[in-house]
Design a protein around this motif. Sequence first.
Motif, PDB file in Angstrom:
ATOM      1  N   GLU A 217     -24.693  22.613  11.283  1.00  0.00           N
ATOM      2  CA  GLU A 217     -24.546  22.639   9.833  1.00  0.00           C
ATOM      3  C   GLU A 217     -23.280  23.382   9.418  1.00  0.00           C
ATOM      4  O   GLU A 217     -22.592  22.967   8.475  1.00  0.00           O
ATOM      5  N   ASP A 218     -22.964  24.462  10.121  1.00  0.00           N
ATOM      6  CA  ASP A 218     -21.723  25.184   9.811  1.00  0.00           C
ATOM      7  C   ASP A 218     -20.498  24.317  10.089  1.00  0.00           C
ATOM      8  O   ASP A 218     -19.519  24.348   9.331  1.00  0.00           O
ATOM      9  N   SER A 219     -20.554  23.545  11.183  1.00  0.00           N
ATOM     10  CA  SER A 219     -19.417  22.668  11.484  1.00  0.00           C
ATOM     11  C   SER A 219     -19.287  21.567  10.442  1.00  0.00           C
ATOM     12  O   SER A 219     -18.164  21.207  10.050  1.00  0.00           O
ATOM     13  N   LEU A 220     -20.398  21.037   9.967  1.00  0.00           N
ATOM     14  CA  LEU A 220     -20.331  20.011   8.918  1.00  0.00           C
ATOM     15  C   LEU A 220     -19.783  20.595   7.621  1.00  0.00           C
ATOM     16  O   LEU A 220     -18.978  19.958   6.927  1.00  0.00           O
ATOM     17  N   THR A 221     -20.224  21.806   7.305  1.00  0.00           N
ATOM     18  CA  THR A 221     -19.713  22.452   6.093  1.00  0.00           C
ATOM     19  C   THR A 221     -18.217  22.743   6.217  1.00  0.00           C
ATOM     20  O   THR A 221     -17.464  22.588   5.244  1.00  0.00           O
ATOM     21  N   TYR A 302     -21.081  19.807  18.115  1.00  0.00           N
ATOM     22  CA  TYR A 302     -22.422  20.283  17.773  1.00  0.00           C
ATOM     23  C   TYR A 302     -23.347  19.147  17.349  1.00  0.00           C
ATOM     24  O   TYR A 302     -24.562  19.226  17.583  1.00  0.00           O
ATOM     25  N   VAL A 303     -22.811  18.087  16.757  1.00  0.00           N
ATOM     26  CA  VAL A 303     -23.660  16.933  16.458  1.00  0.00           C
ATOM     27  C   VAL A 303     -24.136  16.288  17.749  1.00  0.00           C
ATOM     28  O   VAL A 303     -25.313  15.930  17.893  1.00  0.00           O
ATOM     29  N   GLY A 304     -23.235  16.129  18.715  1.00  0.00           N
ATOM     30  CA  GLY A 304     -23.649  15.586  19.998  1.00  0.00           C
ATOM     31  C   GLY A 304     -24.619  16.494  20.729  1.00  0.00           C
ATOM     32  O   GLY A 304     -25.572  16.028  21.353  1.00  0.00           O
ATOM     33  N   GLU A 305     -24.398  17.806  20.661  1.00  0.00           N
ATOM     34  CA  GLU A 305     -25.307  18.747  21.316  1.00  0.00           C
ATOM     35  C   GLU A 305     -26.688  18.707  20.676  1.00  0.00           C
ATOM     36  O   GLU A 305     -27.709  18.772  21.370  1.00  0.00           O
ATOM     37  N   ALA A 441     -14.797  23.705  24.126  1.00  0.00           N
ATOM     38  CA  ALA A 441     -15.960  23.111  24.769  1.00  0.00           C
ATOM     39  C   ALA A 441     -15.582  21.737  25.297  1.00  0.00           C
ATOM     40  O   ALA A 441     -14.640  21.098  24.812  1.00  0.00           O
ATOM     41  N   LEU A 442     -16.326  21.304  26.304  1.00  0.00           N
ATOM     42  CA  LEU A 442     -16.166  19.970  26.863  1.00  0.00           C
ATOM     43  C   LEU A 442     -17.169  19.049  26.190  1.00  0.00           C
ATOM     44  O   LEU A 442     -18.384  19.272  26.260  1.00  0.00           O
ATOM     45  N   SER A 585     -17.753   9.979  18.909  1.00  0.00           N
ATOM     46  CA  SER A 585     -18.651   9.044  19.580  1.00  0.00           C
ATOM     47  C   SER A 585     -19.850   9.829  20.059  1.00  0.00           C
ATOM     48  O   SER A 585     -19.879  10.342  21.159  1.00  0.00           O
ATOM     49  N   VAL A 586     -20.849   9.955  19.203  1.00  0.00           N
ATOM     50  CA  VAL A 586     -22.056  10.694  19.514  1.00  0.00           C
ATOM     51  C   VAL A 586     -23.132   9.705  19.889  1.00  0.00           C
ATOM     52  O   VAL A 586     -23.430   8.786  19.121  1.00  0.00           O
ATOM     53  N   PRO A 587     -23.718   9.788  21.069  1.00  0.00           N
ATOM     54  CA  PRO A 587     -24.733   8.821  21.459  1.00  0.00           C
ATOM     55  C   PRO A 587     -25.957   8.935  20.578  1.00  0.00           C
ATOM     56  O   PRO A 587     -26.424  10.020  20.261  1.00  0.00           O
TER      57      PRO A 587
END
Length: 700
Positions: A217-221, A302-305, A441-442, A585-587
């Motif tokens: 959420e912080d990354s989206l903000t 973070y969305v992918g995680e 991060a990878l 590209s988030v699965p």
Amino acid sequence: MPEIASAPAPVGSAIFSIVALLLVSLGVLLILRYYLPLRTTPAFYLVPIFFALWLPSVLVLLVPIDLASSAITDDVASRGIWLPQRVVLVLWRITYWLTFCLTWFLLPILAEYSDTGYREPWDKFMYSLRANAQFYAMVLGASVLGLVYIFASYEFSFTALKALIMALAYCWGLVLAIYLMGHGLVSIPRQLLRSGSISGKLRSLQIKAPRVYEKMEDSLTGVEEIEQQIAELSRRKTGSAAAFQDWIEELQEMASIPESQPRSTLLDPTINTQAVPHVITEKYLADLTRKYVRARHSRSRYVGEWNRLVQSAAKLQMILDSVASKKLDFGGASPHAGFWDRVKILTPYSRYVCYFYVFPYMRMAFGAVLAFASACIVWSEIVKYPFPKLSIIRVSVVHHWVGDKAQVGFAGQVISAFWICYMCIAALSSMTEVKVWRGRALVRRNTGHEAAFWYAMQVAKLSVPLSYNFLTFLSSEVYEKTIFYNFLGKYVDVTPLGQWFDNFFPIALVIPVFAALFGVYGRVKRIFTGVDIIDEEDDNPSGYGTGPWREGRDLIARELGGNSTPRRSGTAANGASGRAAPILSVPAIQDSVASPSRSPARSPVGNNHRAGQSTRPRFTDEPPEDDNIFSILGHRMKNTVDAFETPQWFQDIGQGIKKPKWMGGDDAQPAASGSSNNDNDNGSNIRNWFGGGGDSHIRL
């Protein structure tokens, strides 16, 4: 240096070496394809990253070959892969000096070059040089001090200068390698042992979920705030912004903001739009571009995680739920699933047996083997200098003795390759766990170029010190004959200070080992921050009685139920348009495991509990949450009493008795003494005597 043989290499060893190098090259290419978008990554980025990963991988082959070539066995049947010493020397020179140039010069400059927000290559290059100037100044200062020490001990010569450079690079890499390897030697076996419990692994994911969700959420903000600035910037057509219209339009295209309808009119008006200065400069646009690219990569990470966490939790829950039916079916594979996830060979019952019994016990057995290997490495580091004959690694690699002559055969080469691989993996895996790398991060198929350069640089930097540190585990009769020792080791031991550092500093490995083993990191952080930190790895692995576990369980349940707010709208749709925009590209979550949905709300607990009502009771092999014996006994007694039905004879009591008029009743109306639902507006409830009425409480 020992006499260099001029005999030609055996055909079998040469063929094996060439095939091994080709396999290593293929593996490095697959790693690059997994983490980087190859089509959008420039070639002058891919080539240095490829060699920064390929050269350390060659060391895993080169060190055993060097051992077998220097301590070759007399028995031809047990003789391993060996090459002429002249060939080994050339390979060491190429591998070491290429790795040195990549680590200390090329990769740092390219990392800052890719991270700058400038448009012109010359501006990017100058920004990179300025960013690395401080680092090079520190290195030069340390080199001057070392140069004074070397020249005071020995005469001024080119050999002394080369010894100083190689010794300083080795010492700096060894300091970082020992710390990271000590942490990894504990974390890798512990994770494998804990993954043997399916419910424990699910509980760990649920504890981790709130922290991952908050970061997402912080990354989206953060992305929205920067897009707000870009939208406000795109509205300026005059003044200083007129000179940078092409740059502003490029930023607008990266942010997918239409020119006819700027996003500043659609986002939250409370966001401060005064962050855009009145005078637009080139430095401001470069900083804005760099921050936006970093923010998008952070969002993708973070969305992918979060999606992987929800997907894993749903899969684990399905494994637990399959205990009743003894059948396990994950349904159709996702388009983003791997090859093994798409192939269906097992039947539902055999899949249940494998996932519930076979795979957990295999992970626990593998974890026990790696735990024993970690103990052997730590023990060998401790006894390497005072009691070298007690080193387990030394005995396992050098087990061919012909009188007083030590020999290394093919079995010793295989064992040495395993030790080197495990030591490198332990050190490199810690870099993804220790959160001190400026948010690098990878990310699968979307790793930032600067992060890719940084991780490749660390791989190249740590491989040579770890390889030589492994070599010192062996007997001095073996490793002092190798080309590696004559190429690097004698320069490290050229002064007493370097020799003492090489002998005693690796014993400091026990410090990160005990810190990771007993959870010192969480305790120190709690002392300095004053916050009660719950760490699923150290302090509270079960998660019982913790708030994050309940919150994470609700978050995952709502995500799987599709009852989350549309926060991530447009996240996957914003492609990598423009020069430096990342590819998101988030699965997606598998349909049979989890329904793809938007990100959950900011405050998950207490709102939108529909998912909690529709969730079926789940099976778990853990004891219930309230494991207090008195709490369990109280709950069961309450459930038993609540299940009693009132006898009919007790309900009929008082049916023939009529209320007197002074109690507010009607003589013709029977009083149901056993019911409280006949309260009416005339105050027939006895609680009205004390000032109460309706459903109010008794007032005293």
